[in-house]
Design a protein around this motif. Sequence first.
Motif, PDB file in Angstrom:
ATOM      1  N   GLY A 107       0.805  -1.219   0.000  1.00  0.00           N
ATOM      2  CA  GLY A 107       0.000   0.000   0.000  1.00  0.00           C
ATOM      3  C   GLY A 107       0.834   1.264   0.000  1.00  0.00           C
ATOM      4  O   GLY A 107       0.407   2.316  -0.479  1.00  0.00           O
ATOM      5  N   GLU A 108       2.055   1.178   0.549  1.00  0.00           N
ATOM      6  CA  GLU A 108       2.900   2.367   0.711  1.00  0.00           C
ATOM      7  C   GLU A 108       3.988   2.524  -0.337  1.00  0.00           C
ATOM      8  O   GLU A 108       4.519   3.617  -0.525  1.00  0.00           O
ATOM      9  CB  GLU A 108       3.587   2.330   2.081  1.00  0.00           C
ATOM     10  CG  GLU A 108       2.685   2.628   3.256  1.00  0.00           C
ATOM     11  CD  GLU A 108       3.506   2.824   4.526  1.00  0.00           C
ATOM     12  OE1 GLU A 108       4.351   3.732   4.546  1.00  0.00           O
ATOM     13  OE2 GLU A 108       3.317   2.053   5.474  1.00  0.00           O
ATOM     14  N   LYS A 109       4.370   1.442  -1.012  1.00  0.00           N
ATOM     15  CA  LYS A 109       5.578   1.469  -1.837  1.00  0.00           C
ATOM     16  C   LYS A 109       5.573   2.565  -2.903  1.00  0.00           C
ATOM     17  O   LYS A 109       6.567   3.263  -3.085  1.00  0.00           O
ATOM     18  CB  LYS A 109       5.797   0.110  -2.498  1.00  0.00           C
ATOM     19  CG  LYS A 109       6.644  -0.829  -1.673  1.00  0.00           C
ATOM     20  CD  LYS A 109       6.881  -2.135  -2.386  1.00  0.00           C
ATOM     21  CE  LYS A 109       7.758  -1.951  -3.590  1.00  0.00           C
ATOM     22  NZ  LYS A 109       8.109  -3.246  -4.234  1.00  0.00           N
ATOM     23  N   THR A 110       4.454   2.718  -3.612  1.00  0.00           N
ATOM     24  CA  THR A 110       4.409   3.709  -4.684  1.00  0.00           C
ATOM     25  C   THR A 110       4.618   5.117  -4.142  1.00  0.00           C
ATOM     26  O   THR A 110       5.442   5.891  -4.655  1.00  0.00           O
ATOM     27  CB  THR A 110       3.072   3.641  -5.441  1.00  0.00           C
ATOM     28  OG1 THR A 110       2.937   2.341  -6.022  1.00  0.00           O
ATOM     29  CG2 THR A 110       3.023   4.683  -6.547  1.00  0.00           C
ATOM     30  N   ALA A 111       3.899   5.446  -3.071  1.00  0.00           N
ATOM     31  CA  ALA A 111       4.035   6.776  -2.465  1.00  0.00           C
ATOM     32  C   ALA A 111       5.428   6.955  -1.867  1.00  0.00           C
ATOM     33  O   ALA A 111       6.030   8.032  -1.955  1.00  0.00           O
ATOM     34  CB  ALA A 111       2.971   6.972  -1.386  1.00  0.00           C
ATOM     35  N   LEU A 112       5.958   5.893  -1.264  1.00  0.00           N
ATOM     36  CA  LEU A 112       7.284   5.937  -0.655  1.00  0.00           C
ATOM     37  C   LEU A 112       8.354   6.212  -1.711  1.00  0.00           C
ATOM     38  O   LEU A 112       9.213   7.075  -1.537  1.00  0.00           O
ATOM     39  CB  LEU A 112       7.562   4.607   0.043  1.00  0.00           C
ATOM     40  CG  LEU A 112       8.682   4.547   1.072  1.00  0.00           C
ATOM     41  CD1 LEU A 112       8.377   5.442   2.264  1.00  0.00           C
ATOM     42  CD2 LEU A 112       8.885   3.102   1.534  1.00  0.00           C
ATOM     43  N   ASP A 113       8.271   5.500  -2.816  1.00  0.00           N
ATOM     44  CA  ASP A 113       9.244   5.685  -3.896  1.00  0.00           C
ATOM     45  C   ASP A 113       9.121   7.081  -4.526  1.00  0.00           C
ATOM     46  O   ASP A 113      10.127   7.744  -4.800  1.00  0.00           O
ATOM     47  CB  ASP A 113       9.058   4.624  -4.973  1.00  0.00           C
ATOM     48  CG  ASP A 113       9.438   3.222  -4.492  1.00  0.00           C
ATOM     49  OD1 ASP A 113       9.978   3.111  -3.371  1.00  0.00           O
ATOM     50  OD2 ASP A 113       9.200   2.251  -5.226  1.00  0.00           O
ATOM     51  N   ASP A 114       7.891   7.540  -4.747  1.00  0.00           N
ATOM     52  CA  ASP A 114       7.676   8.858  -5.331  1.00  0.00           C
ATOM     53  C   ASP A 114       8.251   9.959  -4.460  1.00  0.00           C
ATOM     54  O   ASP A 114       8.846  10.929  -4.942  1.00  0.00           O
ATOM     55  CB  ASP A 114       6.183   9.120  -5.553  1.00  0.00           C
ATOM     56  CG  ASP A 114       5.613   8.347  -6.731  1.00  0.00           C
ATOM     57  OD1 ASP A 114       6.422   7.836  -7.527  1.00  0.00           O
ATOM     58  OD2 ASP A 114       4.383   8.256  -6.846  1.00  0.00           O
ATOM     59  N   TYR A 115       8.111   9.795  -3.152  1.00  0.00           N
ATOM     60  CA  TYR A 115       8.530  10.824  -2.206  1.00  0.00           C
ATOM     61  C   TYR A 115      10.041  10.836  -1.975  1.00  0.00           C
ATOM     62  O   TYR A 115      10.653  11.894  -1.833  1.00  0.00           O
ATOM     63  CB  TYR A 115       7.818  10.609  -0.873  1.00  0.00           C
ATOM     64  CG  TYR A 115       8.100  11.663   0.162  1.00  0.00           C
ATOM     65  CD1 TYR A 115       7.601  12.955   0.025  1.00  0.00           C
ATOM     66  CD2 TYR A 115       8.876  11.386   1.288  1.00  0.00           C
ATOM     67  CE1 TYR A 115       7.862  13.931   0.969  1.00  0.00           C
ATOM     68  CE2 TYR A 115       9.151  12.342   2.238  1.00  0.00           C
ATOM     69  CZ  TYR A 115       8.639  13.616   2.090  1.00  0.00           C
ATOM     70  OH  TYR A 115       8.913  14.583   3.008  1.00  0.00           O
ATOM     71  N   LEU A 116      10.656   9.636  -1.978  1.00  0.00           N
ATOM     72  CA  LEU A 116      12.044   9.525  -1.561  1.00  0.00           C
ATOM     73  C   LEU A 116      13.065   9.465  -2.695  1.00  0.00           C
ATOM     74  O   LEU A 116      14.221   9.828  -2.513  1.00  0.00           O
ATOM     75  CB  LEU A 116      12.225   8.285  -0.680  1.00  0.00           C
ATOM     76  CG  LEU A 116      11.532   8.344   0.681  1.00  0.00           C
ATOM     77  CD1 LEU A 116      11.608   7.000   1.385  1.00  0.00           C
ATOM     78  CD2 LEU A 116      12.143   9.421   1.550  1.00  0.00           C
ATOM     79  N   ILE A 117      12.635   8.992  -3.860  1.00  0.00           N
ATOM     80  CA  ILE A 117      13.584   8.905  -4.970  1.00  0.00           C
ATOM     81  C   ILE A 117      13.676  10.273  -5.662  1.00  0.00           C
ATOM     82  O   ILE A 117      12.686  10.802  -6.164  1.00  0.00           O
ATOM     83  CB  ILE A 117      13.145   7.816  -5.962  1.00  0.00           C
ATOM     84  CG1 ILE A 117      13.248   6.432  -5.301  1.00  0.00           C
ATOM     85  CG2 ILE A 117      14.026   7.857  -7.216  1.00  0.00           C
ATOM     86  CD1 ILE A 117      12.795   5.295  -6.168  1.00  0.00           C
ATOM     87  N   VAL A 118      14.872  10.822  -5.642  1.00  0.00           N
ATOM     88  CA  VAL A 118      15.073  12.179  -6.166  1.00  0.00           C
ATOM     89  C   VAL A 118      15.003  12.183  -7.683  1.00  0.00           C
ATOM     90  O   VAL A 118      15.618  11.348  -8.340  1.00  0.00           O
ATOM     91  CB  VAL A 118      16.451  12.718  -5.707  1.00  0.00           C
ATOM     92  CG1 VAL A 118      16.709  14.090  -6.285  1.00  0.00           C
ATOM     93  CG2 VAL A 118      16.507  12.770  -4.190  1.00  0.00           C
TER      94      VAL A 118
END
Length: 251
Positions: free
Chosen positions: A240-251
């Motif tokens: 549930g979190e991976k997409t948002a996590l990657d969008d937020y953290l990957i520069v």
Amino acid sequence: MIEILKNNYRKARSSYQKLKFYYSVNWTKTLCFNFKKFPLSIAKKLPVFFYGKVKFASITGKIEIKGEIKKGMIGFGQRYEMNTLHKGIAEINILGTLVFKGHVQFGKDYFIYIGENGYCEFGHMASLASNAKLICMERIVLGNYARFGSESQIMDTNFHQMIDTQTGEKFKMTDPILIGNYNYAASRVTVMQNTKTPDYCTIASNSLCNTDYTSFGSNVLIGGIPAKFIKDSVSRDWEGEKTALDDYLIV
């Protein structure tokens, strides 16, 4: 229509966050590190970003990135948490080998020490949050998405020689640490030598880990001083979190 607006908002928020990241980069340390530690073909892509003030006590060790090289894929002092201020006490001392297997984030005011004989490996999207400490004298491996909260510390040594006062036997000072994939450790978690965790393991706040927990199986919650099994069939909602996590953290 609502979904389109949501997607546009998500993209705009992600772009704004990335602009903030670039604005806060310590370009002097970033350029120095990349061009000193990597061949020109890699260095010019600037895979490692430093944010805020940091002391290079030593960077004589070996730094290796396995996988596709991208700009800013490894962020030291990356501002991804709720707190916004740096104390300016971040320090790295890399004498041994440090390996990155993808995007990795370090929060503010970290301390990283890799001894001459130490080997430390970070999996894709592994992270240490603000004020975290990592000391590697032998071997520390963090799996993919092994994420540690603020003020956590990971140390594969007890620093001082301990003995059996009756027999005179000297105890081993170091032992490897192996953290599984998709591990979530809350704040102020301490991980000591000989710790092994399974995949999809959650570690409660203020816990002390110092043994092999893999026999508990995956999707478990451990915690306490020392940490013990608390509950099974529990995990952070990674899917549930991976997409948002990657969008937020990957520069």
